[in-house]
Enzyme design. Structure first.
Site, mmCIF file in Angstrom:
data_model
loop_
_atom_site.group_PDB
_atom_site.id
_atom_site.type_symbol
_atom_site.label_atom_id
_atom_site.label_comp_id
_atom_site.label_asym_id
_atom_site.label_seq_id
_atom_site.Cartn_x
_atom_site.Cartn_y
_atom_site.Cartn_z
ATOM 1 N N LEU A 61 0.867 -1.170 0.000
ATOM 2 C CA LEU A 61 0.000 0.000 0.000
ATOM 3 C C LEU A 61 0.909 1.227 0.000
ATOM 4 O O LEU A 61 1.993 1.202 0.587
ATOM 5 C CB LEU A 61 -0.893 0.035 1.242
ATOM 6 C CG LEU A 61 -1.998 -1.027 1.347
ATOM 7 C CD1 LEU A 61 -2.718 -0.900 2.685
ATOM 8 C CD2 LEU A 61 -2.992 -0.913 0.194
ATOM 9 N N ASP A 62 0.463 2.299 -0.638
ATOM 10 C CA ASP A 62 1.236 3.539 -0.650
ATOM 11 C C ASP A 62 1.481 4.025 0.776
ATOM 12 O O ASP A 62 0.676 3.768 1.677
ATOM 13 C CB ASP A 62 0.486 4.632 -1.422
ATOM 14 C CG ASP A 62 0.443 4.385 -2.913
ATOM 15 O OD1 ASP A 62 1.173 3.499 -3.389
ATOM 16 O OD2 ASP A 62 -0.337 5.077 -3.598
ATOM 17 N N ARG A 63 2.549 4.778 0.934
ATOM 18 C CA ARG A 63 2.915 5.307 2.254
ATOM 19 C C ARG A 63 1.741 5.991 2.943
ATOM 20 O O ARG A 63 1.497 5.793 4.146
ATOM 21 C CB ARG A 63 4.066 6.309 2.097
ATOM 22 C CG ARG A 63 4.534 6.924 3.409
ATOM 23 C CD ARG A 63 5.424 8.136 3.182
ATOM 24 N NE ARG A 63 4.655 9.303 2.735
ATOM 25 C CZ ARG A 63 5.162 10.522 2.606
ATOM 26 N NH1 ARG A 63 6.448 10.735 2.834
ATOM 27 N NH2 ARG A 63 4.412 11.531 2.198
ATOM 28 N N ARG A 162 -5.203 7.049 -7.164
ATOM 29 C CA ARG A 162 -4.912 8.476 -7.063
ATOM 30 C C ARG A 162 -4.946 9.135 -8.444
ATOM 31 O O ARG A 162 -5.529 10.220 -8.619
ATOM 32 C CB ARG A 162 -3.550 8.668 -6.395
ATOM 33 C CG ARG A 162 -3.527 8.055 -5.000
ATOM 34 C CD ARG A 162 -2.130 7.790 -4.469
ATOM 35 N NE ARG A 162 -1.475 9.013 -4.007
ATOM 36 C CZ ARG A 162 -0.330 9.014 -3.326
ATOM 37 N NH1 ARG A 162 0.273 7.882 -3.020
ATOM 38 N NH2 ARG A 162 0.209 10.151 -2.937
#
Length: 215
Positions: A61-63, A162
């Site tokens: 998962l993205d930061r 995103r």
């Protein structure tokens, strides 16, 4: 482009643990794996290794995304889960708050993505060389200034949700990369991995892990 790395220090919440699987609540602001640059060693898998030395990565998962993340505790489980992700058998549901009133209530974004090399780690839509990426959306609540939406990606491209929301003109609120001019107005990026449905590596039974969004 990236904000200073100051990950949260709270203990990691374990959602499920058995012989094969470890499911946790990844906090927003913490990298899934170590970053390449100096000072980015602190990450979710490193913290988990302290209590689960055998833990193995399956997906990321993205930061700045929070939520349900599954790890393997055996090589067999890692292979089994890896194939499920590769074959798009895992059903993923995210919850996001996005800018503006998103209409219609449901829809699909089908836009290929590629890394924006001069502006890494940003990604961009590229119809010539991009990799296929599809995301379904469902509006849960819509107001003039923002909408609350469920996002169901069919593919797992980097920054897919995103960029797809940005392409619709409804960027995810608090996003430091794709909405930097307003990111400071929010305590975090408003994107949460709400649910994972997959087959258990031991026996193949369908299992579901769900965690409500904290926003």
């Amino acid at each position: 482009m990236m904000t200073e790395y100051a990950p949260p220090t709270d203990p990691i919440e374990i959602l499920h643990e058995d012989q094969e699987l470890l499911v946790v609540n990844k906090p927003a602001g913490l990298l899934s794996v170590p970053g390449k640059a100096e000072g980015l060693a602190d990450c979710l898998i490193a913290r988990l290794e302290a209590a689960f030395p055998q833990v193995l990565l399956v997906h990321r998962l993205d930061r700045d995304t929070s939520g349900v993340m599954v790890f393997a505790l055996t090589p067999h489980a890692q292979r089994h889960l890896g194939l499920q992700f590769e074959k798009r058998m895992v059903k993923k549901t995210y919850l996001a708050r996005v800018a503006g009133r998103l209409e219609p209530k449901t829809g699909t974004v089908d836009l290929p993505l590629k890394v924006d090399w001069p502006n890494r780690p940003l990604q961009r839509v590229d119809h010539e060389e991009g990799r296929a990426a599809q995301t379904d959306w469902r509006v849960m609540k819509a107001e003039d200034d923002e909408s609350r939406v469920q996002l169901m990606p069919h593919t797992g491209r980097s920054h897919q949700l995103r960029v797809h929301m940005l392409s619709l003109g409804h960027p995810i609120l608090g996003d430091p990369l794709y909405m930097p001019e307003r990111a400071a107005e929010y305590p975090r990026m408003m994107l949460h991995a709400q649910e994972l449905r997959l087959r258990h590596p031991e026996g193949g039974e369908g299992v579901k892990f769900r965690l409500p969004a904290p926003f």
